[in-house]
Every structure is written in structure tokens, then in C-alpha cells.
Motif scaffolding. Structure first.
Motif, PDB file in Angstrom:
ATOM      1  N   SER A  72      -2.434  -0.790   4.884  1.00 29.23           N
ATOM      2  CA  SER A  72      -1.434   0.270   4.893  1.00 29.23           C
ATOM      3  C   SER A  72      -2.004   1.555   5.471  1.00 29.23           C
ATOM      4  O   SER A  72      -1.392   2.190   6.339  1.00 29.23           O
ATOM      5  CB  SER A  72      -0.908   0.507   3.476  1.00 29.23           C
ATOM      6  OG  SER A  72       0.057   1.525   3.460  1.00 29.23           O
ATOM      7  N   SER A  88       3.920   0.009  11.075  1.00 23.98           N
ATOM      8  CA  SER A  88       3.104   0.532   9.973  1.00 23.98           C
ATOM      9  C   SER A  88       3.908   0.599   8.687  1.00 23.98           C
ATOM     10  O   SER A  88       3.369   0.383   7.589  1.00 23.98           O
ATOM     11  CB  SER A  88       2.562   1.923  10.328  1.00 23.98           C
ATOM     12  OG  SER A  88       3.552   2.922  10.244  1.00 23.98           O
ATOM     13  N   ARG A  92       3.239  -1.290   5.255  1.00 25.65           N
ATOM     14  CA  ARG A  92       3.183  -0.491   4.030  1.00 25.65           C
ATOM     15  C   ARG A  92       4.054  -1.113   2.937  1.00 25.65           C
ATOM     16  O   ARG A  92       3.664  -1.186   1.775  1.00 25.65           O
ATOM     17  CB  ARG A  92       3.637   0.942   4.318  1.00 25.65           C
ATOM     18  CG  ARG A  92       3.501   1.863   3.123  1.00 25.65           C
ATOM     19  CD  ARG A  92       4.046   3.241   3.431  1.00 25.65           C
ATOM     20  NE  ARG A  92       3.899   4.132   2.299  1.00 25.65           N
ATOM     21  CZ  ARG A  92       4.561   5.252   2.138  1.00 25.65           C
ATOM     22  NH1 ARG A  92       5.428   5.630   3.049  1.00 25.65           N
ATOM     23  NH2 ARG A  92       4.377   6.011   1.084  1.00 25.65           N
ATOM     24  N   SER A  95       2.411  -4.205   1.610  1.00 26.72           N
ATOM     25  CA  SER A  95       1.246  -3.844   0.805  1.00 26.72           C
ATOM     26  C   SER A  95       1.646  -3.333  -0.571  1.00 26.72           C
ATOM     27  O   SER A  95       1.005  -3.641  -1.576  1.00 26.72           O
ATOM     28  CB  SER A  95       0.416  -2.788   1.539  1.00 26.72           C
ATOM     29  OG  SER A  95      -0.038  -3.286   2.777  1.00 26.72           O
ATOM     30  N   LYS A  96       2.710  -2.545  -0.630  1.00 30.11           N
ATOM     31  CA  LYS A  96       3.197  -2.043  -1.926  1.00 30.11           C
ATOM     32  C   LYS A  96       3.627  -3.199  -2.818  1.00 30.11           C
ATOM     33  O   LYS A  96       3.416  -3.171  -4.028  1.00 30.11           O
ATOM     34  CB  LYS A  96       4.383  -1.101  -1.702  1.00 30.11           C
ATOM     35  CG  LYS A  96       4.002   0.282  -1.185  1.00 30.11           C
ATOM     36  CD  LYS A  96       5.218   1.068  -0.758  1.00 30.11           C
ATOM     37  CE  LYS A  96       6.195   1.285  -1.903  1.00 30.11           C
ATOM     38  NZ  LYS A  96       7.377   2.071  -1.474  1.00 30.11           N
TER      39      LYS A  96
END
Length: 554
Positions: A72, A88, A92, A95-96
Motif C-alpha cells: 500500500s 494504488s 490499498r 491491503s486494508k
């Protein structure tokens, strides 16, 4: 049969996906739909994912949360262009979703893909269907709805990839420009390449990065402003900055003197005040040279070798965007000024024009070479001002600038300038006696009143706005509309000017590029002046690549 994805496999999937995307960047570049040299989607996505993998390589463990945070952070800071910023945000969101988990089942992985889609959509003010957003949304929705219909992880992801390709193939039906050019969306193709590489790793074969892309990736994500991100072998060890007040020296003279002391030289000046940034091994001599021309208002010297050994980007809590801005430099003995400016342009002539208007940092970049979010963050950190205006001067750069605004803790104002004439027009209208919000309102009015045109060349055969274009033709564009196509630069330029100018026009300004001879430019300006006797025609050397002329009519 794979039933769960652990940290190691998750890492391998992203490395394989990143490699596959980078290996296909030239193909993705060629899918851009407009007949202008905007073929950079593959490059932007490739550089963005390369920055993510570079950050990932710093993580030694196979902890899913740490891997997700690295991906991220790396993609966020390395994001370039609209496609890179959207990518991106997809990363992100994924990844969260994996944070706090030790492994991922099919259900959890499907939700991660859907989270990537949701995060990307939230980041775009006006989502456009028929783009990468459509592909990530439709494949993510499919993944969530079809979790229980699969026997294995591989079978599940194969179906998700099939759906992503179906969505990609439908993009021309959603965007007329794609259909006219006979191509699918380039950003969507990049996402499919990422998924293809991830699936390959899931099947046990990690896609290798082709040798040429290894070189390009490392070179391209290197940053000229912050050498702490580079290799330990730093040629010039001291980052030296100062502001010189002088009545008998101009920026060009100081720049010539400072060239012998180091590299990464930035010299900007206006009205007797010159700001210098240089990396040198002789900071004392640099300051002594400057003192010959006047007094030093501020001085800042940093040991970059020491900084390299004490990297200050935190690895914790990726959710706090402000922590990503912890590269902020400590400004010594420099009082903050009310306003600062950062702009983006290509061409020495244009850079000089912006410097004359007092712009603090001119980032080299624009069409086909979009600055990253990190480029803007580093520039922001070099400007000590209460309010900082960013002029992107390119529609494909605005998102990265806005992302930097969100990360930075400073008061940042992104002026949505989409071309050079708009950026210059805003600077001309800037009122230092008004506050930042009032200036932003004024900028909005300026942007609505400036007519801008561009003369460039077609990179492929196509039909746009009903005009047939052949590869190599000279083309004239205003906004997003193709106005003229032909073989003669001057004739196409005059036709575009005729389309832009009217009875209310006062000034026609031409900025000629690096591929135009000065005599030819002057002759064209004189011809246009003869045609418009009541209008002032101004000519400036821009030195920009790709564009023969940039035009503004006010």
C-alpha cells in the motif's frame, strides 16, 4: 489443492502480477485511445507497481498485514498518472482487507478484491465507466457472488480472471473513443495483466521480470529530490539550501556558478530573491560563493549519508496517511512565507517562465512522463510556506497531486490546471494580498476563461470527432476535441487559432517547442498577427517535447 493463501503465497502472487504487468507495459501503452502522444498508461502502472514491490522487498517476514502495508505504501508514494493512482487505491483497498489476518480463504480473498474496487471508486471524483474502474468493479462483484461455487482457489481465481477479461472486452461499448479506435481500455488491460500474473503464481509458476524491465523499473522510480531512497553510494553528501537576496545577480548566473559544486541543482528567483537547492560535498564553499552576491536570508544543510543510515519513513499504521509525510525536512532559520508554488512542466523555456513568476519548485514531467505522488511530496517538503499551490498542468497528473495533498500535513491547494496556458494564466492572476481560498475562487474563473490549444502529431491511424487521422499527421486539439489534421504545422496551427479566437479575444500566445525553428515560429506569429490586427500576438520559446505549439487565447 490450495484452500488458503498465506503470507508467502500472497507475496509471490503480487510479485508475479507486478512482473507480468511490467512485461506488458509497451502493449498497454499502445492501447491509449487518443491520437496524441499519451501512450503512458502501461508505463505509469508499471512504475507504480514497481514502487510497491520495492517497498515489499524491505519486509523480511511473511506476515500478511506487513506485506499489505508495504504494498500500500509503496504504490501510494510511487503512483503516477490517473491509472497509477487508481491502481494504488486498488492495492490499498486489498491491503486494508487483509490486515490482521494470518491467511486468506476464498471468501476473504473475494472480499479483498471487492475492497480494492470500493476504495478505487471512492478516490475518483467522477468515475468513468469503460475504464479500469469498470473492470475492477465487475470482477470484484463477481468474486463475492461466486465464492461458494468453486472447489479450489485456482478454479475460483480462474473464473474471476475470465470475468475480468469479459469486462475488459466490453469497455469499447461503454466508451465511444475506445470503439472508434478499435481498442480496449489500457488501464483495464493493465489490471488483467496483474491478475494473470497472480494466478500464475497461485498455480506454482512466478512470472519472471524481463531483463529490460528490471533496468527500467529501478531507474525510473529513483527520485531526484530524496537520495535517502537510493543506494548508499551517495556522490554528493550534503543537501544545501539557502535563500539569497541580491541586487546584482540573476538566477541564471547563480545556476551557472553552482553547477561546479554538485548535482540536483534547483535555482529559482524573483524580484531580487533567489532560492538555491544543491547537493554538494563543499557546502561551505557554496555559501561563500553566494555571499559574494548579497546576503543570505536562510540556510539549511543536511547530511544525506547520515539520513540514509537513519531512514525515517515509519513502517507502522498505514491508515494514518500523515505518517507517510514524515520525510518532512527541518527548515533551519527560515521563516514561513504566506504562499508557495509547485508546478509541473516539460521544456527549459517553460520552466524558465514559471521560475520568473516565482514558482518555488518546477517538477519536470507531464505528458508521457507523469510525476509520482512522492515527487509531489518531496517538492512540498522543500517549500516552507503557510499555503502551497500545486499547478499540475496536465489532466493525467491531477490525481497524483491530490493524493500528495491528502498525505501531506501542510495546507495544500491543487489547482486543476490541465495545460500550460492554464497554469501560466493562474500565476498571472494570483493576488498575494488575498487569502488562499479567495485565490482559488479566482483561479476557477481564470480556468473557465482561458482557451487552450495544442499542436502535436498522431501516433496511430484513427478517426476522432469525425476527422480521419493517419499516423504521423500533424493534429490540432482544443480541450478534448480534434480540430484539424494535416501535413503542415503552420497551417494546422492557424486553423486551430481560427477555431479559438473570436471578437472578444485580446491576446493570442504561442509557445513553440523543441522541434520548431525560431525563424519558423516568428514567421507564423507574424502571419497570425496580420490576420488578427486588433489582437496582441505573443511568442515565447517553450522548448517542450511532443508539442510543436501550445496556444492560449484570452
Amino acid at each position: 489443492m490450495i484452500e488458503k493463501i498465506n503470507g508467502k503465497l500472497f507475496r509471490d502472487m503480487f510479485i508475479s502480477g507486478a512482473n507480468n504487468l511490467q512485461n506488458n507495459k509497451e502493449l498497454i501503452d499502445k492501447l491509449n485511445v487518443f491520437p496524441v502522444p499519451d501512450g503512458d498508461t502501461g508505463t505509469n502502472m508499471s512504475l507504480t507497481i514497481a514502487a510497491a514491490i520495492k517497498e515489499l522487498n524491505k519486509v523480511e517476514s511473511d506476515n500478511l498485514s506487513e506485506i499489505g502495508k508495504a504494498l500500500s505504501k509503496g504504490s501510494l508514494m510511487g503512483a503516477r498518472g490517473n491509472s497509477g493512482v487508481i491502481l494504488s487505491q486498488i492495492i490499498r483497498g486489498i491491503s486494508k482487507s487483509v490486515e490482521g489476518k494470518n491467511e486468506l480463504g476464498i471468501d476473504e480473498f473475494a472480499k479483498a478484491l471487492k475492497s480494492g474496487s470500493d476504495t478505487a471508486y471512492k478516490a475518483v471524483i467522477k468515475p468513468i465507466e469503460g475504464t479500469i474502474l469498470t473492470v475492477v468493479r465487475e470482477s470484484g462483484e463477481f468474486a463475492v457472488k461466486n465464492v461458494k461455487k468453486n472447489k479450489s482457489f485456482i478454479e475460483f481465481f480462474e473464473k474471476v480472471l475470465i470475468e475480468a477479461n469479459k469486462s475488459l472486452e466490453k469497455t469499447p461499448e461503454l466508451l465511444k473513443n475506445l470503439k472508434d479506435a478499435g481498442v480496449v481500455d489500457s488501464g483495464g488491460k493493465g489490471l488483467v495483466c496483474l491478475y494473470e500474473g497472480m494466478l500464475s503464481a497461485l498455480k506454482g509458476k512466478i512470472v519472471d521480470l524481463q531483463e529490460s524491465d528490471k533496468i527500467d523499473s529501478v531507474q525510473s522510480i529513483a527520485n531526484d529530490y530524496v537520495e535517502t531512497q537510493g543506494e548508499l553510494d551517495i556522490k554528493f553528501g550534503y543537501c544545501t539550501e539557502f535563500i539569497l537576496e541580491s541586487e546584482n545577480a540573476d538566477p541564471e548566473k547563480i545556476r551557472d556558478i553552482m553547477l561546479k559544486y554538485g548535482d540536483s541543482l534547483v535555482v529559482v528567483g524573483y524580484d531580487g530573491v533567489i532560492k538555491v537547492h544543491v547537493h554538494s560535498n563543499e557546502p561551505g564553499n557554496v555559501l561563500q560563493e553566494a555571499l559574494k552576491f548579497g546576503q543570505l536570508l536562510t540556510i539549511k544543510i543536511e547530511n544525506m549519508r547520515y539520513q540514509h543510515e537513519n531512514l525515517i519513513i515509519p513502517d507502522d499504521d498505514q491508515e494514518s496517511n500523515s505518517k507517510l509525510a514524515s520525510q518532512d525536512k527541518v527548515i533551519v532559520n527560515e521563516e514561513s512565507k504566506p504562499f508557495g508554488f509547485i508546478t509541473t512542466t516539460m521544456g527549459k523555456g517553460l520552466a524558465g517562465i514559471f521560475e520568473e513568476f516565482g514558482v518555488d519548485i518546477v517538477i519536470e514531467g507531464g505528458q508521457t512522463m507523469n510525476p509520482s505522488t512522492e515527487d509531489f511530496i518531496n517538492a512540498i517538503n522543500m517549500v516552507n510556506a503557510d499555503n502551497i499551490f500545486i499547478l499540475p498542468n496536465n489532466g493525467n497528473v491531477i490525481m497524483a497531486a491530490n493524493q500528495a495533498k491528502e498525505i501531506s500535513e501542510k495546507n495544500i491547494y491543487v489547482v486543476p490546471t490541465k495545460n500550460i496556458p492554464q497554469g501560466i494564466g493562474c500565476l498571472v492572476s494570483f493576488d498575494p494580498d488575498s487569502d488562499a481560498d479567495s485565490n482559488m475562487e479566482n483561479f476557477d474563473e481564470v480556468l473557465s476563461n482561458i482557451k487552450s490549444g495544442e499542436i502535436t502529431f498522431a501516433v496511430r491511424d484513427t478517426i476522432m470527432d469525425g476527422i480521419e487521422v493517419n499516423e504521423g499527421d500533424v493534429i490540432g486539439i482544443t480541450g478534448k476535441s480534434l480540430i484539424s489534421s494535416g501535413k503542415d504545422i503552420a497551417e494546422v496551427t492557424k486553423e486551430v487559432v481560427r477555431n479559438m479566437a473570436d471578437e472578444d479575444s485580446d491576446i493570442i500566445t504561442l509557445y513553440y517547442g523543441e522541434d520548431v525553428e525560431e525563424d519558423d515560429a516568428r514567421l507564423l506569429a507574424e502571419t497570425i498577427q496580420e490576420e488578427y490586427e486588433d489582437v496582441d500576438v505573443e511568442l515565447y520559446y517553450g522548448g517542450q517535447p511532443l508539442y510543436y505549439y501550445l496556444i492560449s487565447v484570452e
